[in-house]
Scaffold this active site. Structure first.
Site, PDB file in Angstrom:
ATOM      1  N   ASP A  11       0.847  -1.201   0.000  1.00 43.11           N
ATOM      2  CA  ASP A  11       0.000   0.000   0.000  1.00 43.11           C
ATOM      3  C   ASP A  11       0.883   1.251   0.000  1.00 43.11           C
ATOM      4  OD1 ASP A  11       0.906  -0.095   2.609  1.00 43.11           O
ATOM      5  OD2 ASP A  11      -1.053   0.229   3.528  1.00 43.11           O
ATOM      6  N   SER A  12       2.206   1.047   0.042  1.00 43.44           N
ATOM      7  CA  SER A  12       3.144   2.148  -0.192  1.00 43.44           C
ATOM      8  C   SER A  12       2.936   2.727  -1.596  1.00 43.44           C
ATOM      9  CB  SER A  12       4.595   1.676  -0.017  1.00 43.44           C
ATOM     10  OG  SER A  12       4.836   0.499  -0.743  1.00 43.44           O
ATOM     11  N   GLU A  20      -1.459  -5.568   8.309  1.00 45.00           N
ATOM     12  CA  GLU A  20      -0.698  -4.956   9.401  1.00 45.00           C
ATOM     13  C   GLU A  20      -1.428  -5.126  10.726  1.00 45.00           C
ATOM     14  OE1 GLU A  20       0.090  -0.811   8.694  1.00 45.00           O
ATOM     15  OE2 GLU A  20       0.971  -1.174   6.725  1.00 45.00           O
ATOM     16  N   ASP A  75      -1.240  -6.233  -0.587  1.00 43.53           N
ATOM     17  CA  ASP A  75      -1.243  -5.590   0.736  1.00 43.53           C
ATOM     18  C   ASP A  75      -2.628  -5.028   1.039  1.00 43.53           C
ATOM     19  OD1 ASP A  75      -0.025  -4.765   3.040  1.00 43.53           O
ATOM     20  OD2 ASP A  75       1.060  -3.087   2.133  1.00 43.53           O
ATOM     21  N   LYS A 123      -1.078  -9.532   2.620  1.00 41.92           N
ATOM     22  CA  LYS A 123      -0.391  -9.075   3.836  1.00 41.92           C
ATOM     23  C   LYS A 123      -1.331  -8.140   4.583  1.00 41.92           C
ATOM     24  CE  LYS A 123       2.987  -5.761   3.850  1.00 41.92           C
ATOM     25  NZ  LYS A 123       2.409  -4.738   4.771  1.00 41.92           N
ATOM     26  N   GLU A 137       8.953  -4.561  10.789  1.00 41.79           N
ATOM     27  CA  GLU A 137       9.393  -3.249  10.284  1.00 41.79           C
ATOM     28  C   GLU A 137       9.878  -2.380  11.437  1.00 41.79           C
ATOM     29  OE1 GLU A 137       6.851  -1.178   7.497  1.00 41.79           O
ATOM     30  OE2 GLU A 137       8.050   0.645   7.649  1.00 41.79           O
TER      31      GLU A 137
END
Ligand code: KIV
Length: 276
Positions: A45-46, A116, A84, A114, A183
């Site tokens: 999502d960056s 978070e 993501d 993925k 991270e």
């Protein structure tokens, strides 16, 4: 060569072999990353910051992610593609989490997703895994929590938060996740997590003892003009090269030296004569 699977990543941990991962957001870059033999491609999502110009990742939507994931999948043959899950796509209910995770697989063609979050997110991961969708967890600095964390800071520096991260990695392992991104956590904490879990740890700003590494591809190629975190190594510095090429193009078009004869197409003389 057939596509790398989550079994390959698990096996690599057992054999003490490092896994490699980079982000990609489009067909062309994904094809290059794939040809380089990188094990996994994260459609992060960056994309929101690197490609769409947002200040952080919070505005990224499921439609954005599915669109970019499908392009990356079309560019790859070998890499395991991980989509993501964007902010709020897996927070509201387990049903919604599974439905959105499923979009990465059905519409995007990804092999895994993925998400978070720490212990509070494990149940959602479990629901997705129960739907036969492989999950990579992401703990430590979780950029979608930037407002809650009060900025992009190293996580797990005191005893309680370090213990929470170990517990979260163990809980994700128990839930059946195949890997966990660590991270911005201290190197020796990442080592401890890597040694105390059977799940593959993929580090970013987490030192060399993880089972693998991930970086944002635009950062490591020197193509992103925004803030570059300390943990990034620029393996190339493409931005000045690209700028030089753009300026040369502008100059040659303006002075009439591009396009040259070799870039054009011919027409038969008699056809041309009849046009005048
Ligand atoms: O979105 C992303 O690129 C990520 C990596 C930084 C792990 O989550």
């Amino acid at each position: 060569m057939s596509r790398i699977t989550i079994a390959t990543i698990k096996e690599k941990k057992l054999k003490n072999e490092k896994s490699t991962m980079l982000t990609s957001y489009d067909y062309s870059m994904a094809a290059m990353v794939d040809e380089a033999g990188i094990d996994m491609i994260l459609v992060g999502d960056s994309v929101g910051m690197v490609q769409l110009g947002y200040e952080n990742t919070l505005a990224v939507t499921m439609d954005d992610m599915v669109h970019h994931t499908a392009a990356v999948v079309r560019g790859t043959k070998n890499a395991l593609v991980v989509g993501d899950m964007p902010f709020l796509s897996y927070h509201i209910s387990r049903e919604e989490a599974v439905r959105n995770a499923g979009r990465f697989i059905k519409e995007g063609g990804a092999q895994a997703i993925k998400l978070e979050g720490g212990l509070e997110r494990v149940d959602f991961a479990k629901a997705i895994i129960d739907a036969q969708i492989p999950v990579m967890a992401h703990i430590g600095l979780t950029p979608q929590s930037v407002n809650q964390l009060g900025g992009f800071k190293v996580q797990g520096k005191d005893l309680d938060t370090a213990k929470d991260l170990i517990a979260a990695a163990q809980a994700y392992e128990k839930a059946g996740a195949f890997a966990v991104v660590l991270e911005c956590v201290p190197t020796m904490l990442a080592k401890k997590i890597t040694e105390s879990t059977g799940i593959a740890t993929i580090g970013i700003g987490a030192g060399p003892y993880c089972d693998g590494q991930v970086l944002v591809v635009n950062d490591m190629l020197g193509m992103f003009k925004g803030h570059i975190p300390k943990f990034v190594k620029k393996f190339a510095n493409l931005e000045p090269l690209i700028k030089e090429a753009l300026l040369a193009y502008k100059q040659e078009v303006e002075e009439g030296t591009f396009p040259g004869e070799e870039h054009g197409f011919t027409i038969k003389e008699d056809v041309l004569e009849r046009l005048y």
